[in-house]
Each structure stands twice: as structure tokens, then as C-alpha cells.
Design a protein around this motif. Structure first.
Motif, short mmCIF file in Angstrom:
data_model
loop_
_atom_site.label_atom_id
_atom_site.label_comp_id
_atom_site.label_asym_id
_atom_site.label_seq_id
_atom_site.Cartn_x
_atom_site.Cartn_y
_atom_site.Cartn_z
N ILE A 130 3.67 3.82 -1.88
CA ILE A 130 2.93 4.68 -1.39
C ILE A 130 1.97 4.52 -0.17
O ILE A 130 1.58 5.38 0.43
CB ILE A 130 1.58 5.12 -2.54
N ARG A 131 1.78 3.14 -0.13
CA ARG A 131 1.10 2.79 1.23
C ARG A 131 1.90 1.45 1.79
O ARG A 131 2.21 0.63 0.73
CB ARG A 131 -0.26 2.65 0.97
N ASP A 132 1.85 0.96 2.86
CA ASP A 132 2.41 -0.05 3.31
C ASP A 132 1.15 -1.11 3.92
O ASP A 132 1.52 -2.20 4.36
CB ASP A 132 3.56 0.02 4.15
N VAL A 133 -0.06 -0.62 4.03
CA VAL A 133 -1.10 -1.67 4.43
C VAL A 133 -2.05 -1.28 3.56
O VAL A 133 -2.33 -0.10 2.97
CB VAL A 133 -1.57 -1.52 5.76
N ILE A 134 -3.17 -2.37 3.46
CA ILE A 134 -4.27 -2.01 2.28
C ILE A 134 -5.57 -2.58 3.19
O ILE A 134 -5.57 -3.65 3.67
CB ILE A 134 -4.06 -2.51 0.91
N ILE A 317 -0.63 -2.71 -6.09
CA ILE A 317 -1.44 -1.44 -5.22
C ILE A 317 -0.58 -0.65 -4.04
O ILE A 317 -0.76 0.63 -3.84
CB ILE A 317 -2.67 -2.40 -4.22
N ALA A 318 0.43 -1.25 -3.68
CA ALA A 318 1.31 -0.55 -2.83
C ALA A 318 1.78 0.68 -3.49
O ALA A 318 1.96 1.70 -3.10
CB ALA A 318 2.55 -1.47 -2.65
N ALA A 319 1.97 0.50 -4.88
CA ALA A 319 2.70 1.65 -5.72
C ALA A 319 1.58 2.27 -6.57
O ALA A 319 2.02 3.19 -7.44
CB ALA A 319 3.63 1.03 -6.47
N ASP A 356 -6.96 -5.29 12.41
CA ASP A 356 -7.49 -3.87 12.59
C ASP A 356 -7.96 -3.56 11.00
O ASP A 356 -7.71 -2.40 10.59
CB ASP A 356 -6.53 -2.74 12.98
N HIS A 357 -8.73 -4.26 10.46
CA HIS A 357 -9.27 -4.36 9.25
C HIS A 357 -8.42 -3.93 8.12
O HIS A 357 -8.65 -3.65 6.70
CB HIS A 357 -10.32 -3.15 9.22
N VAL A 358 -6.96 -4.22 8.07
CA VAL A 358 -6.33 -3.92 7.00
C VAL A 358 -5.11 -5.00 6.95
O VAL A 358 -4.91 -5.79 7.80
CB VAL A 358 -5.19 -2.59 7.00
N ILE A 359 -4.35 -5.29 5.79
CA ILE A 359 -3.51 -6.45 5.49
C ILE A 359 -2.29 -5.53 5.02
O ILE A 359 -2.09 -4.65 4.38
CB ILE A 359 -4.00 -7.42 4.18
N PRO A 360 -1.04 -6.07 5.69
CA PRO A 360 0.20 -5.44 5.52
C PRO A 360 0.76 -5.74 3.99
O PRO A 360 0.62 -6.91 3.79
CB PRO A 360 1.05 -5.96 6.46
#
Ligand code: CA
Length: 382
Positions: A130-134, A317-319, A356-360
Motif C-alpha cells: 500500500i506504501r513504499d516508504v514509511i 507495514i508496507a501491506a 527526507d524523514h522516511v525509510i524505504p
């Protein structure tokens, strides 16, 4: 394909500077890792959650003596079948705690192995990303003397912000007055409403003190108030949730879909925090996510282990669906333990980098990591 080998590695190292959370002093960092190898040479890694006071040997013994005999010769792609078999075989002496953490480690390793076999990341096997960075949040604010550390902790908040964190979780549970003083000092030092704050007392208080603290903290617009009471007190969870404005979070000491189902159906939490390394692994976490969603709660996994546990968390978390979808819905965030851990990131060949405040989210097969055997050998205690 058959499971040929199940190897357990207990890793330990003493800390130069012991630190405290509300339940005690942490003197060492430890991990229970498992490596499963198939007869075709496909490998998967998993990790059992070992909290700061938990001997890693307990989960290691459960894997070695109770689970390994059930696994050798079986098809490692049968993740759900093997989960049921492991759980049923240990039901009468397991169900909670380190035995379920042992099942979790094995389950994570089987998903990692499956990912390598199918050449897909775990999140793809879960149905896609659902997302590729967190966005990670800083877990910190542990104590080095105990109480009266508000000035140092306010300084620490500034360091987390300087490092790029836009959310941070403060360890409380050191006495209500001390807790209130710490939060006031941190809020004043940050003076920044773009930083999200959470608190975690690690179930330090009974219902009335937990309520008194929660009422005093409602003014900070916290993202959540974590483990306000002991995990057994489901009624207390529901009571606090009814009386406070701050969302209530919990679950790092809850286990399996059975345990989470009770907590969620009682209306105990707004945010479920299964630890993939102790809730029953990815197989159980997937069901816990569905139960949470059906009960109107969000999921934000707990993680305090090494990069192996962090990778399992990233893949889930990605899913992870958002239970209340909307244009500006809050995304889940990754717990990022900032306390001292000599081998957390050294265990993998490509440590995470926050940009930029996120982790891939790792995109490689399985958990998307490669474990460094030189680090395993260096800290191995068994
Ligand atoms: Ca916690």
C-alpha cells in the motif's frame, strides 16, 4: 522442497551504559535468531522478540526442543499449516510469552524463505504494498539515573528532531509527578507543533494513576498513550479509553489472534501494537490486522529487536491497510528504537537510511535483507 536445517543463534552483548524503562534496568542487548535452510539451499531468517529483561535462551530452547522436531522434513512454503501445527503442539504450555515468540521467529524465517523461493518481497506475498516508504518515530527517553532527568530528556528530544525524526515516543512510568515534569520539559524545549509525541508507561500504573496521568497529558494532543495498565487488565484498558481523549495503544505484550481478539472486542485500544517477533509472526500478524480492522482499530506494529525484526515489521507495514480511509488519514509509522544496541544494524549488509524523514521499504526477496554472518559470529553466545 523440504526443511533440512533449523539453526538457532543467541546473540548477546553487555551495554557500556545500562538504561531503564519502568520495569527495570537493561544491562545487555540480546536477540534470538533462527535460520531455516531447505534441501534446495533456500534460506530464511527470523527473530524472536527479546525485551530488555527477557533471557533470549527461553525462546531459543523452545525452538530447539519443541518446534524443530515439527519442522524438519516439512515443506517450508506451508507457512499457515506449520503455524497451526506449532501452535497446537505448544498450546498446553505456550499461548503467551516466549513460546509464542519462538513460533514467531520460525514463522518469520519461513516467510523470508518463501520470499526467496518465489523471488518476491514478503509484502508482495501478503497481497502487495500500500506504501513504499514509511515515516519512523524515535523511541527513546530511557533513564540513566531514574527520576529527575527532565533537563537531559528535553535535550534528547532536540537531538531526535536534529536527526530528522518528526515523531517521538517518551518513556514514562517513573512516578506521576516525575512523568508530568518530563513531558512539560520536552514540550517546552521542542516548542514545535509539527512534532508528534506519544507516551509509553510500560504498564507502570493501576487504573486510577493511569487515568490521572492520562488526564494531565491530554493537553499535549498525543498520538497515543501506550500500555497504560498491565496487559491482563482488559477492563482497565476499556475504562481508560472511555475516559481519556488521547487514543489508547497496546499489544506488545499480547499474543496471537486469540489474545488480540479479546482486547479488541472489549474496546480496549484504538491502536493495536503486535510485535511480529512475539505475536506469532507474520502469519498471526496478518490475522491480527484483520481483527483490528473489523473492530475499528488501527495497527502500528511494535518493534524493539535487530534489523531482522525491523525488516519483518517494514514488510508488514508496507501491506497494512488504514481502517478509516480518507484523503488525509494518518499513515502507520515505524517504531525506531534509538537506545543503545551494538549490533542492531550491523547484522545486515545494507543498514536503513532515513532520507527526507522516511525509510524505504526493502524491495528484495523475502524480508529484503542479507544477514552478516561475521556479526552473528561476533556476538554469538551459544
Ligand atoms: Ca512499548
Amino acid at each position: 522442497m523440504k526443511i533440512a536445517q533449523v539453526e538457532v543463534f543467541v546473540l548477546k552483548t553487555a551495554l557500556d551504559q545500562p538504561f531503564a524503562f519502568s520495569q527495570g534496568w537493561v544491562h545487555q542487548r540480546a536477540a534470538t535468531l533462527v535460520r531455516i535452510t531447505s534441501d534446495e539451499g533456500v534460506v530464511g531468517w527470523g527473530e524472536a522478540f527479546a525485551q530488555g529483561l527477557e533471557p533470549p535462551e527461553i525462546a531459543a530452547a523452545a525452538i530447539e526442543h519443541a518446534l524443530k522436531p515439527l519442522l524438519i522434513g516439512e515443506n517450508p512454503l506451508d507457512t499457515a499449516v506449520l503455524w497451526q501445527r506449532m501452535y497446537a503442539a505448544t498450546r498446553d504450555y505456550g499461548r503467551k510469552g516466549s513460546v509464542v515468540s519462538a513460533i514467531s521467529a520460525v514463522d518469520i524465517a519461513l516467510w523470508d524463505l518463501s520470499g526467496h523461493f518465489y523471488n518476491q518481497p514478503v509484502h508482495q506475498l501478503l497481497g502487495g504494498a500500500i506504501r513504499d516508504v514509511i515515516q519512523p518515530y524515535a523511541t527513546g527517553f530511557y533513564r540513566i539515573s531514574g527520576q529527575k532527568e527532565s533537563a537531559r530528556l528535553a535535550e534528547e528530544a532536540l537531538q531526535h528532531r536534529e536527526a530528522g525524526f518528526t515523531a517521538m515516543k517518551v518513556k514514562l512510568g517513573f512516578g506521576i509527578e516525575d512523568d508530568i515534569e518530563v513531558m512539560a520539559a520536552i514540550a517546552k524545549a521542542l516548542n514545535d507543533d509539527t512534532i508528534e509525541l506519544m507516551v509509553d508507561t510500560n504498564h507502570a500504573y493501576g487504573r486510577s494513576d493511569a487515568l490521572r496521568l492520562g488526564q494531565a497529558l491530554d493537553q499535549y494532543q498525543l498520538r497515543w498513550y501506550e500500555e497504560p495498565v498491565v496487559p491482563e487488565d482488559i477492563t482497565g484498558y476499556a475504562e481508560l479509553r472511555g475516559k481519556l481523549n488521547t487514543p489508547i495503544a497496546g499489544g506488545e505484550n499480547e499474543h496471537t489472534p486469540y489474545g488480540f481478539s479479546q482486547l479488541l472486542q472489549a474496546g480496549g485500544i484504538d491502536i493495536a501494537q503486535p510485535d511480529i517477533g512475539s505475536c506469532g509472526g507474520i502469519t498471526a500478524a496478518r490475522d491480527i490486522v484483520a481483527i483490528a480492522q473489523a473492530n475499528g482499530a488501527a495497527v502500528n506494529p511494535h518493534v524493539w529487536g535487530t534489523a531482522v525484526a525491523q525488516a519483518a515489521s517494514l514488510q508488514l507495514i508496507a501491506a497494512l491497510p488504514i481502517p478509516h480511509a480518507s484523503l488525509f488519514a494518518k499513515e502507520p509509522i515505524l517504531e525506531y528504537d534509538r537506545s543503545s544496541h551494538p549490533f542492531r544494524q550491523h547484522l545486515i549488509t545494507e543498514p536503513w537510511n532515513m532520507v527526507d524523514h522516511v525509510i524505504p521499504i526493502p524491495q528484495g526477496p523475502g524480508l529484503g535483507i542479507e544477514v552478516r554472518m561475521d556479526t552473528v559470529e561476533k556476538y554469538k553466545a551459544n
